[in-house]
Motif scaffolding. Structure first.
Motif, PDB file in Angstrom:
ATOM      1  N   LEU A 114      17.394  -8.349 -55.104  1.00 34.97           N
ATOM      2  CA  LEU A 114      16.705  -6.752 -55.126  1.00 34.97           C
ATOM      3  C   LEU A 114      17.971  -5.543 -54.506  1.00 34.97           C
ATOM      4  O   LEU A 114      18.218  -5.663 -54.782  1.00 34.97           O
ATOM      5  CB  LEU A 114      15.707  -7.008 -53.402  1.00 34.97           C
ATOM      6  N   ASN A 115      17.003  -4.907 -53.777  1.00 36.03           N
ATOM      7  CA  ASN A 115      18.201  -3.621 -53.427  1.00 36.03           C
ATOM      8  C   ASN A 115      16.809  -2.501 -53.449  1.00 36.03           C
ATOM      9  O   ASN A 115      16.031  -2.134 -52.950  1.00 36.03           O
ATOM     10  CB  ASN A 115      18.837  -3.231 -54.482  1.00 36.03           C
ATOM     11  N   CYS A 116      17.875  -1.110 -52.901  1.00 40.08           N
ATOM     12  CA  CYS A 116      16.965   0.192 -52.360  1.00 40.08           C
ATOM     13  C   CYS A 116      16.572   0.387 -51.204  1.00 40.08           C
ATOM     14  O   CYS A 116      15.398   0.148 -51.064  1.00 40.08           O
ATOM     15  CB  CYS A 116      16.602   0.805 -53.623  1.00 40.08           C
ATOM     16  N   MET A 117      17.200  -0.380 -50.251  1.00 40.90           N
ATOM     17  CA  MET A 117      15.811  -0.639 -48.590  1.00 40.90           C
ATOM     18  C   MET A 117      15.815   0.801 -48.095  1.00 40.90           C
ATOM     19  O   MET A 117      17.080   1.171 -47.189  1.00 40.90           O
ATOM     20  CB  MET A 117      16.538  -1.566 -48.138  1.00 40.90           C
ATOM     21  N   HIS A 118      15.268   1.664 -49.019  1.00 41.32           N
ATOM     22  CA  HIS A 118      15.553   3.286 -48.330  1.00 41.32           C
ATOM     23  C   HIS A 118      14.037   3.124 -46.738  1.00 41.32           C
ATOM     24  O   HIS A 118      12.866   3.133 -46.966  1.00 41.32           O
ATOM     25  CB  HIS A 118      14.981   4.169 -49.095  1.00 41.32           C
ATOM     26  N   TYR A 119      15.196   2.985 -46.090  1.00 43.85           N
ATOM     27  CA  TYR A 119      14.312   3.047 -44.327  1.00 43.85           C
ATOM     28  C   TYR A 119      14.046   4.857 -44.190  1.00 43.85           C
ATOM     29  O   TYR A 119      12.480   4.491 -43.850  1.00 43.85           O
ATOM     30  CB  TYR A 119      15.599   3.055 -43.544  1.00 43.85           C
ATOM     31  N   ALA A 120      14.613   5.465 -44.186  1.00 40.50           N
ATOM     32  CA  ALA A 120      13.546   6.795 -44.040  1.00 40.50           C
ATOM     33  C   ALA A 120      12.827   6.636 -45.536  1.00 40.50           C
ATOM     34  O   ALA A 120      11.649   7.590 -44.740  1.00 40.50           O
ATOM     35  CB  ALA A 120      14.508   8.116 -44.545  1.00 40.50           C
ATOM     36  N   ARG A 121      12.384   6.446 -46.186  1.00 36.62           N
ATOM     37  CA  ARG A 121      11.633   6.842 -46.743  1.00 36.62           C
ATOM     38  C   ARG A 121      10.252   6.069 -46.672  1.00 36.62           C
ATOM     39  O   ARG A 121       8.825   6.505 -46.690  1.00 36.62           O
ATOM     40  CB  ARG A 121      11.748   6.588 -48.464  1.00 36.62           C
ATOM     41  N   PHE A 122      10.751   4.203 -46.422  1.00 43.25           N
ATOM     42  CA  PHE A 122       9.821   3.733 -45.796  1.00 43.25           C
ATOM     43  C   PHE A 122       8.953   4.160 -45.074  1.00 43.25           C
ATOM     44  O   PHE A 122       7.715   4.023 -44.772  1.00 43.25           O
ATOM     45  CB  PHE A 122       9.732   2.288 -45.624  1.00 43.25           C
TER      46      PHE A 122
END
Length: 452
Positions: A114-122
């Protein structure tokens, strides 16, 4: 958390904090002492213990311990015992990891990429990000995809990069060591993230956003500096053992007789993205490139799986210039590698590429016959549709790439890989999953028609 599992080794890590969760927007650390206790017993009966280790401000209050002498293919349970000093220590929660099978053992392997753990977008801090109706408690729990991965009970999982996004939100990027560390803190306290960390060991990789900023290389004065990005990655995740602080972050691991994985480093050695493409322009650097070829030829594993933070097949956006697919990027190095794979008579049904970076899931087949699987973004709010072969705005306008699958709508998700023997024959199953864990597309190797 636990990282870098081997047949007889593991790297354990914890961070001491002054508060149990984010408080006033911060997770301040705490000075203290830590030791790890570990055992094959779920109740930690008769545990082995490490020495007491200090949690210090200069290390962001992070403590790491490299365990050796473990049994291959074995589930271990562990916890941190911590306090202001050893005499006042209390026991933390019990977590677990599995060591890899011995190199000669015909053991099944099950892992997730997995990848791309975009906290701000979530969390809804980026206005242009896709939106979905999630209750506040669902947001507070963290990424739903992490819960789906945990439910699958993998032997280990791989983060292929962009663990955090230093450059987002764009109006408040992280450019100092304190702000960069906070990006890891705010994510690490999410319950679903902590639960997955405690359920299985991980192999962490980095890409541009958890190095410096979008498409970053080693050039330019824009903060953060390359040295700081390299340092923080090594500090914040269990990837480099304290006993080998200068070890490179590219490495290969054997997980039984049938499986060997390569984890590539895509930022530390690259040429300028803006340099003219051609011989000598490189993402990998001469030493890593020679190591990759040498170790691939030396491996007798049934399946050789190369995990890259950026794609080698794609297609990708024609406007980009920072990966091996991009026109004007590093296409020459990518073409040379596929020519070498072919000239070395490596089997396309046994050498398989996995990429992070792209925010859509796909299975693509290079004209040479080698497959690439994109795990996509684990976070729906960070997903998008990709570029198809033949798209004039893609890196493959002539449709030379064959693409059996690509997402037809933006979807979060991940890639599940399972390798096992069926009637004595090694088989690998690749399965693209959505955020809930439902299968979207899959393929088995070797399949009918694959050359022997």
């Amino acid at each position: 958390m636990a990282g870098e599992p081997g047949p007889t080794t593991i790297l354990l890590q914890t961070r001491l904090t002054a508060v149990p969760t984010m408080t006033d927007g911060r997770v301040p650390g705490a000075v203290g002492m830590v030791r790890f206790e570990f055992s094959e017993s779920p109740e930690l009966a008769a545990p082995r213990v490490t020495d007491w280790l200090p949690a210090r401000a200069e290390d962001d209050f992070i403590v790491k311990a490299h365990l050796t002498g473990l049994k291959p293919g074995t589930v271990y349970h562990y916890r941190a015992r911590f306090g202001a000093d050893a005499s006042a220590a209390e026991a933390g929660a019990i977590a677990q990891f599995r060591t890899l099978a011995a190199p000669d053992a015909p053991s099944p392997v099950r892992f997730v990429v997995l990848n791309c753990m975009h906290y701000a977008r979530f969390m809804g801090h980026v206005p242009e990000a896709p939106k979905r109706p999630l209750a506040p408690e669902e947001r507070a729990a963290g990424y739903p995809g992490f819960a789906a991965v945990r439910k699958l009970a993998p032997d280990f999982w791989v983060s292929a990069g962009d663990n955090v996004y230093y450059d987002n939100p764009k109006d408040n990027p992280a450019a100092t060591i304190e702000a960069m560390r906070h990006k890891w803190h705010e994510q690490g306290v999410l319950p679903r993230v902590r639960d997955l960390f405690g359920a299985a060991a991980a192999f962490f990789m980095k890409d541009d956003h958890d190095f410096r900023y979008d498409d970053a290389d080693l050039t330019g004065e824009k903060a953060p500096a390359p040295a700081l990005g390299i340092r923080l990655f090594r500090e914040q995740v269990p990837v480099i053992a304290p006993t080998t602080p200068r070890a490179p972050t590219y490495r290969t691991v054997r997980a039984g007789r049938d499986t060997q994985l390569w984890f590539l480093e895509g930022r530390d050695y690259r040429s300028s993205n803006q340099a003219p493409d051609g011989p000598g322009k490189t993402i990998w650097g001469a030493e890593q490139s020679a190591w990759l070829r040498r170790t691939l030829l030396a491996s007798d594993a049934s399946f050789k799986i190369i995990v890259s933070p950026t794609p080698l097949v794609g297609p990708d956006d024609a406007s980009k210039a920072d990966n091996h697919t991009n026109l004007g990027g590093f296409r020459n190095e990518g073409a040379e590698f596929f020519a070498w794979l072919t000239d070395s008579r490596l089997d396309p049904s046994r050498v398989i590429l996995i990429t992070g970076d792209r925010h859509w899931k796909y299975h693509s087949v290079h004209p040479s016959g080698f497959s690439e699987w994109s795990c996509g973004s684990i976070v729906f709010e960070n997903s998008r549709l990709g570029r198809a072969p033949g798209d004039p705005k893609s890196t493959d306008p002539d449709a030379r790439i064959r693409q059996p699958y690509t997402d037809v709508r933006p979807l979060g998700g991940f890639l599940l890989v399972e390798i096992a023997r069926e009637a004595g024959t090694p088989r690998a199953t690749f399965s693209l999953r959505d955020e809930a864990g439902a299968e979207l597309f899959g393929r088995r190797y070797p399949a009918d028609g694959d050359r022997p």
